[in-house]
Enzyme design. Structure first.
Site, PDB file in Angstrom:
ATOM      1  N   HIS A   1       0.849  -1.189   0.000  1.00 22.17           N
ATOM      2  CA  HIS A   1       0.000   0.000   0.000  1.00 22.17           C
ATOM      3  C   HIS A   1       0.882   1.236   0.000  1.00 22.17           C
ATOM      4  CE1 HIS A   1      -3.234   2.767   1.072  1.00 22.17           C
ATOM      5  NE2 HIS A   1      -4.043   1.824   0.637  1.00 22.17           N
TER       6      HIS A   1
ATOM      7  N   ASP B   1      -7.893  -5.812   0.392  1.00 18.98           N
ATOM      8  CA  ASP B   1      -8.359  -6.692  -0.674  1.00 18.98           C
ATOM      9  C   ASP B   1      -7.909  -8.137  -0.519  1.00 18.98           C
ATOM     10  OD1 ASP B   1      -9.759  -4.763  -2.088  1.00 18.98           O
ATOM     11  OD2 ASP B   1      -7.904  -3.969  -2.932  1.00 18.98           O
TER      12      ASP B   1
HETATM   13  N1  CMC Z   1       3.958  -7.629  -4.694  1.00 17.21           N
HETATM   14  C1  CMC Z   1       5.291  -7.585  -4.910  1.00 17.21           C
HETATM   15  N2  CMC Z   1       6.047  -6.490  -4.795  1.00 17.21           N
HETATM   16  C2  CMC Z   1       5.430  -5.363  -4.437  1.00 17.21           C
HETATM   17  C3  CMC Z   1       4.044  -5.322  -4.188  1.00 17.21           C
HETATM   18  C4  CMC Z   1       3.311  -6.509  -4.326  1.00 17.21           C
HETATM   19  N3  CMC Z   1       2.002  -6.529  -4.113  1.00 17.21           N
HETATM   20  N4  CMC Z   1       3.690  -4.063  -3.844  1.00 17.21           N
HETATM   21  C5  CMC Z   1       4.817  -3.338  -3.880  1.00 17.21           C
HETATM   22  N5  CMC Z   1       5.867  -4.128  -4.234  1.00 17.21           N
HETATM   23  C6  CMC Z   1       7.268  -3.715  -4.335  1.00 17.21           C
HETATM   24  C7  CMC Z   1       7.508  -2.868  -5.578  1.00 17.21           C
HETATM   25  O1  CMC Z   1       7.864  -3.668  -6.687  1.00 17.21           O
HETATM   26  C8  CMC Z   1       8.640  -1.965  -5.115  1.00 17.21           C
HETATM   27  O2  CMC Z   1       9.821  -2.731  -5.108  1.00 17.21           O
HETATM   28  P1  CMC Z   1      11.241  -2.002  -5.460  1.00 17.21           P
HETATM   29  O3  CMC Z   1      11.425  -0.972  -4.398  1.00 17.21           O
HETATM   30  O4  CMC Z   1      12.234  -3.105  -5.425  1.00 17.21           O
HETATM   31  O5  CMC Z   1      11.072  -1.403  -6.832  1.00 17.21           O
HETATM   32  C9  CMC Z   1       8.296  -1.700  -3.646  1.00 17.21           C
HETATM   33  O6  CMC Z   1       7.543  -2.859  -3.225  1.00 17.21           O
HETATM   34  C10 CMC Z   1       7.494  -0.438  -3.420  1.00 17.21           C
HETATM   35  O7  CMC Z   1       6.307  -0.531  -4.192  1.00 17.21           O
HETATM   36  P2  CMC Z   1       5.723   0.640  -5.086  1.00 17.21           P
HETATM   37  O8  CMC Z   1       5.061   0.050  -6.299  1.00 17.21           O
HETATM   38  O9  CMC Z   1       6.743   1.707  -5.303  1.00 17.21           O
HETATM   39  O10 CMC Z   1       4.622   1.215  -4.110  1.00 17.21           O
HETATM   40  P3  CMC Z   1       3.429   2.131  -4.500  1.00 17.21           P
HETATM   41  O11 CMC Z   1       3.104   2.905  -3.288  1.00 17.21           O
HETATM   42  O12 CMC Z   1       3.707   2.904  -5.745  1.00 17.21           O
HETATM   43  O13 CMC Z   1       2.247   1.090  -4.862  1.00 17.21           O
HETATM   44  C11 CMC Z   1       0.461  -0.423  -4.641  1.00 17.21           C
HETATM   45  C12 CMC Z   1       1.297   0.653  -3.959  1.00 17.21           C
HETATM   46  C13 CMC Z   1      -0.795  -0.706  -3.804  1.00 17.21           C
HETATM   47  C14 CMC Z   1      -0.018   0.049  -6.043  1.00 17.21           C
HETATM   48  C15 CMC Z   1       1.320  -1.698  -4.790  1.00 17.21           C
HETATM   49  O14 CMC Z   1       1.711  -2.140  -3.510  1.00 17.21           O
HETATM   50  C16 CMC Z   1       0.574  -2.819  -5.519  1.00 17.21           C
HETATM   51  O15 CMC Z   1       0.550  -2.808  -6.751  1.00 17.21           O
HETATM   52  N6  CMC Z   1      -0.041  -3.796  -4.767  1.00 17.21           N
HETATM   53  C17 CMC Z   1      -0.805  -4.832  -5.381  1.00 17.21           C
HETATM   54  C18 CMC Z   1      -2.161  -4.307  -5.799  1.00 17.21           C
HETATM   55  C19 CMC Z   1      -3.079  -4.112  -4.595  1.00 17.21           C
HETATM   56  O16 CMC Z   1      -3.225  -4.977  -3.752  1.00 17.21           O
HETATM   57  N7  CMC Z   1      -3.758  -2.941  -4.570  1.00 17.21           N
HETATM   58  C20 CMC Z   1      -4.755  -2.635  -3.551  1.00 17.21           C
HETATM   59  C21 CMC Z   1      -4.385  -1.451  -2.697  1.00 17.21           C
HETATM   60  S1  CMC Z   1      -5.470  -1.343  -1.267  1.00 17.21           S
HETATM   61  C22 CMC Z   1      -7.028  -1.045  -1.905  1.00 17.21           C
HETATM   62  C23 CMC Z   1      -7.164   0.289  -2.491  1.00 17.21           C
HETATM   63  O17 CMC Z   1      -6.935   1.288  -1.801  1.00 17.21           O
HETATM   64  O18 CMC Z   1      -7.534   0.385  -3.657  1.00 17.21           O
END
Ligand code: CMC
Length: 436
Positions: A313, A371
């Protein structure tokens, strides 16, 4: 906004004069540096794709402490609201600032139930969709179409219009989601029944047929209501910010909420519940718990493009408090339905256990989000996977509209208009086609 007793000074290594910027303090949470005059004073913009460090508004509605894993609606912890209140009380809280007493609750409930039906013409509009259309495609269209039906509540600058449209949206979203479902399975639409609770009425519209009543199971009714409470608001997330940006042009509330629905659909946001359940089903098909290790290797391999859906998140760097409550509800629902040994629930728990002990997830502070378990609960209730995000939209509508109304009432609000760092071609001349 309270001015802090210190300020920020921005200095430049090229000899340009330094500028001071005021700092404001919220009631809780990080202080913010006011950069509104930055461009006028320096000729420079700030660069912050994805709004990693930018507060786009002030708000009194929802507060998240991502490090503690704390979520407050108008100051009340989500755990207390999920345990002691129902969804309509939560809607009243988000919209009007406080929990209703018994008389206000009665009045609010009666105002909402008075608007549960939708204009009969809406079904003809809906029938224009393919039967196999994704429910979120239908919802985006239906919610936008409300502005073509309720002309007396489309002036976003009129407080009375805003209030009526808020009530209408909260009241009609369950009807629209249930209609989208009924259409997809070829069953007749079921009209709302106003002597049922908000969640009970939704279940009725989903699962009753003209030839058979639907008896609402109180455990499932409560679970549905809790799903609504947990999804009701989440401060300035992507869809809420979309609603604010869209609404900032003065468009009508139905159009702004339709924009929120469209944004929510994406798998990084509300679409994650659907994607998460599909992921669990895929692992189950591959061999279930025995394949968890192999799947996790793919998740950790950056080239695979595979993510552990329902994990991570932008704000929570600790356990999402909604995920804990959802896991509790998952247990209750599966027990009530005699599905304690549900293989997907076992699989989810195993994935969570492994992830929470794995360095990749620990270092990045990745925890289950709301989720991760919500799909298992909804599937057990009988809700088709494709409708999960529609239910999220139904629940989030109150948050969107509360945030939209807050923005319109804020004297500092302006049309949203981000700036850019231009990296494209500089000015050039169009050549005649033969010379290009
Ligand atoms: N699985 C594997 N790696 C992950 C995941 C995951 N679910 N989430 C983040 N990471 C890694 C990402 O690859 C990055 O790694 P690195 O630093 O090596 O490049 C690091 O963790 C930081 O992630 P980020 O993508 O920079 O974080 P963000 O704040 O931009 O994204 C997020 C947040 C929710 C989009 C992302 O965690 C994600 O895609 N999660 C899976 C989808 C999900 O469950 N979404 C629901 C969010 S809660 C409900 C809502 O509010 O809608």
């Amino acid at each position: 906004m309270k001015l802090a007793d210190y300020k920020a000074t921005l200095s430049f290594s090229n000899g340009s004069p330094a500028v001071d910027m005021p700092i404001y303090q919220g009631n809780i949470g990080p202080d913010v540096i006011d950069i509104r005059k930055l461009y006028a004073q320096t000729g420079k913009f700030t660069y912050d794709p994805g709004f990693l460090s930018t507060a786009a508004c002030q708000s009194t509605i929802t507060y998240i402490d991502g490090d503690k894993g704390e979520l407050l609606y108008r100051g009340y912890p989500i755990e207390q609201l999920a345990t002691n209140c129902d969804f309509l009380e939560t809607c009243h809280l988000l919209l009007y600032g406080d929990l209703p007493d018994a008389a206000k609750k009665k009045d609010f409930t009666s105002r909402v139930t008075n608007h549960t039906m939708v204009n009969e013409q809406m079904q003809f509009f809906l029938r224009g969709f393919r039967r196999d259309a994704h429910p979120m495609a239908i919802m985006t269209g239906l919610v936008g179409a409300l502005s073509a039906f309720y002309h007396d509540s489309t002036d976003v600058h009129n407080a009375e219009h805003r209030d009526i449209s808020a009530i209408r949206l909260i009241a009609k979203m369950p009807t629209l989601v249930a209609m989208a479902y009924k259409y997809s399975v070829g069953q007749p639409f079921i009209y709302p029944k106003n002597d049922l609770s908000y969640a009970g009425n939704f279940m009725h519209m989903m699962f009753a047929t003209p030839c058979e009543e639907y008896k609402v199971n109180p455990v499932i009714e409560r679970a549905m209501d809790r799903i609504f409470i947990l999804h009701a608001d989440h401060e300035q997330n992507a869809s809420t910010s979309t609603v604010r940006l869209c609404g900032s042009s003065g468009t009508n509330p139905f159009a702004a909420i339709a924009a929120g629905v469209a944004c929510l659909w994406g798998p990084a946001h509300g679409g994650a519940n659907e994607a998460c359940l599909e992921m669990l089903e895929d692992i189950q098909r591959m061999g279930g718990v025995s394949k968890v290790g192999e799947f996790m290797e793919k998740v950790k391999d950056k080239n695979s493009g595979v993510k552990l859906m329902g994990f991570g998140h932008r704000v929570y760097k600790n356990y999402d408090p909604r995920a804990k409550l959802m896991q509790e509800t998952c247990n209750e629902v599966l027990t009530a339905l005699g599905l304690e040994n549900d293989p997907l629930f076992k699989l989810a728990k195993q994935l969570e256990k492994i992830a929470l002990e794995d360095d990749y997830f620990v270092q990045r502070k990745l925890y289950p989000n709301v989720d991760f378990y919500s799909g298992i609960v909804q599937r057990a209730i009988g809700i088709p996977v494709k409708l999960f995000t529609g239910i999220f939209a139904l629940a989030r509508t109150v948050g969107w509209i509360a945030q939209l109304n807050e923005m319109i009432g804020d004297p500092e609000y302006k049309i949203g208009r981000p700036r850019q760092l231009f990296t494209g071609s500089v000015k050039r001349d169009v050549m005649p086609i033969a010379k290009r």
